[in-house]
Design an enzyme around this catalytic site. Structure first.
Site, PDB file in Angstrom:
ATOM      1  CB  THR A  12     -73.367  21.628  82.594  1.00  0.00           C
ATOM      2  OG1 THR A  12     -74.035  20.407  82.254  1.00  0.00           O
ATOM      3  CG2 THR A  12     -72.003  21.304  83.190  1.00  0.00           C
ATOM      4  CG  ASN A  13     -72.440  26.257  81.282  1.00  0.00           C
ATOM      5  OD1 ASN A  13     -71.794  25.206  81.319  1.00  0.00           O
ATOM      6  ND2 ASN A  13     -72.758  26.857  80.153  1.00  0.00           N
TER       7      ASN A  13
ATOM      8  CB  SER B 240     -30.622   2.317 104.845  1.00  0.00           C
ATOM      9  OG  SER B 240     -29.720   1.955 103.813  1.00  0.00           O
ATOM     10  CB  SER B 241     -32.183  -1.629 101.187  1.00  0.00           C
ATOM     11  OG  SER B 241     -31.499  -0.807 100.246  1.00  0.00           O
TER      12      SER B 241
ATOM     13  CE  LYS C  19     -29.340   7.281 106.456  1.00  0.00           C
ATOM     14  NZ  LYS C  19     -30.652   7.673 105.927  1.00  0.00           N
TER      15      LYS C  19
END
Length: 519
Positions: free
Chosen positions: A190-191, A367-368, A373
């Protein structure tokens, strides 16, 4: 008569002898029965559930779905690591990197006589299929895991082995014909296999990032030409400075990105240097002489890239300098793009009470609660991408610093972080280009008006009336809310013709030498 009787008796004696063994058999029968009762102590072979097969490793047997190309060690990793919930197949280029790594290894091992031609051909075909995008659904281990990437390496080994078995005409799991360790992982650890696959995967991802970045740069260049005659006020420390053009602003954006691209490309070249043949710690144990050279030559041929073997395999097996360098270049890019997005948001601020020099494409209500905006959502999301990339670079730095002795086991989180940064930037670049930059328009008249009303244009008068006179004009203009031009004309310091020449847009945005003399 006596003689006949004796003969009859003699004839009967053998019969008596034959009967003796039967009696003996009866006496020994209980002992045999006792031995038969001891037999069940041996464990019966485990039976697979319907739709499963039995696979075995160091820790014992495990049920693997017949539908899976992966095997026992992959399944153990799946059970162990529920961390990021991001599987290997989230990053296809990483899987492709593994396929090329195993392809190069099998060719080298075949030349050394360690695998059969039938095994080699089947493995090569399996690798080609994976490179073409097939079987990726079987690469399912978590990107963040312990073990220095062993589970991911075995995921690749098992998928390739089982697909090769099918190609050879065998069933999945019949590893005696093509083993995930002895064939697919032959002369590897793996290395060396994992970092090589990581390097290749990051290199392929880099190429995709470059495509997106190139297109963003072209978009910036296009806007630079479009806005070349839009004069505006430059600013330093958010205060009026001196005039420039909006085209120069966007040309600066493009130039900065080009510089970062150059740095990225240079850093990516390190991904073509590998440590194949290092095996466990760089000494090459379990590999044969010449394997490293053969493997690198094979990789060059199949990838059509200038793959190189590192000069010191012991050193590089515990080092991640290439990944650290590339990640730092991604961070630089993020800082650069973040500044661009900051500028876009400032220049588009308003529309009534901000700079309002440019208009960004309107993408969604902002914007809510505040009607009408519209927010600069695309630069905002790109800023957040940049924050994440900068944070990922810190993760890479800390993980690289955690190397100990002959290995750095923290490679998985480094790998994941850089792949994520590349993906985020690539998607961010495409989003920024298509949903923002391409649609930007300039408020040319407003930019010109602000420039003409700015006190900052007095700087252009310095070479002709001197710094002290310019300072007095600037102070009076600010205090009395007058324009610089009106004050200079009122005081008869310069004529209108002279002012027009000095303040002509072309003379404000570049070095000039004007033949103007003040009385």
């Amino acid at each position: 008569m006596a003689t006949k009787t004796t003969k009859k008796a003699a004839a009967k004696k053998p019969a008596a002898k034959k009967a003796a063994p039967k009696a003996a058999a009866k006496k020994t029968a209980p002992k045999a029965a006792a031995k038969t009762k001891a037999a069940p102590k041996a464990q019966a072979a485990p039976k697979a559930k319907a739709g499963y097969r039995i696979e075995h490793d160091l820790l014992g047997n495990i049920q693997v779905p017949n539908s899976a190309l992966y095997g026992v060690q992959t399944l153990r990793g799946i059970n162990n690591f529920h961390i990021s919930n991001v599987p290997m197949n989230r990053f296809p280029s990483f899987i492709v990197g593994f396929a090329y790594t195993k392809w190069g290894a099998i060719l080298a091992n075949h030349k050394l006589g360690l695998v059969t031609t039938k095994q080699k051909d089947a493995v090569v075909q399996a690798c080609k299929e994976i490179i073409a995008g097939k079987h990726h659904e079987h690469f399912i281990t978590d990107m963040i895991q312990g073990g220095a990437g062993t589970t991911m390496n075995m995921n690749a080994n098992e998928v390739i082995a089982n697909r090769a078995l099918e190609i050879m005409g065998h069933k999945r799991g019949e590893y005696k014909y093509c083993d995930s360790h002895d064939v697919i992982n032959c002369a590897q650890s793996t290395n060396d296999a994992y970092p090589t696959a990581m390097h290749f995967g990051l290199y392929f991802s880099h190429k995709e990032l470059v495509k997106a970045l190139d297109m963003l740069i072209k978009s910036m260049d296009k806007k630079a030409k479009e806005f070349k005659n839009v004069v505006k006020m430059g600013r330093t420390q958010l205060q009026d400075a001196v005039p420039m053009t909006l085209g120069q602003t966007f040309n600066g954006f493009a130039s900065g990105l080009k510089r970062e691209l150059k740095s990225l490309n240079a850093a990516a070249q390190e991904f073509l240097t590998v440590n194949m043949g290092a095996t466990a710690i760089g000494t090459g144990i379990t590999s044969q002489p010449g394997y490293s050279k053969l493997c690198v030559e094979a990789l060059k041929n199949v990838m059509k890239e200038n793959i190189k073997l590192d000069d010191d395999l012991v050193f590089v097996t515990s080092d991640n300098g290439g990944v650290v360098t590339y990640s730092s270049c991604l961070k630089r890019m993020a800082v650069r793009v973040g500044k661009i997005c900051n500028d876009l948001r400032l220049m588009a601020s308003g529309p009534r009470c901000g700079l309002h020099e440019i208009n960004l494409p309107e993408r969604q209500p902002g914007s809510s609660i505040m009607p009408g905006k519209v927010n600069p959502v695309i630069p905002e999301v790109m800023n957040q991408v940049c924050f994440r990339v900068i944070g990922n670079d810190l993760t890479v730095t800390l993980a690289a610093d955690a190397a100990q002795l002959e290995l750095n086991v923290m490679e998985p989180v480094m790998c994941y972080s850089v792949f994520e940064s590349i993906e985020l930037l690539k998607n961010g670049f495409d989003t920024l280009r298509t949903l923002c930059i391409d649609g930007i328009t300039a408020n040319a008249a407003h930019c010109k008006q602000m420039m003409e009303n700015s006190i900052g244009i007095v700087t252009a008068l310095n070479p002709y009336i001197g710094y002290d006179n310019s300072t007095e004009i600037a102070k009076e203009a600010k205090d009395k809310n007058l324009s610089v031009v009106d004050l200079v004309l009122k005081k008869k310091i310069l004529t209108k013709a002279q002012l027009d020449e000095i303040l002509a847009p072309k003379n404000l945005i570049q070095p000039v030498k004007l033949n103007i003399k003040v009385k």
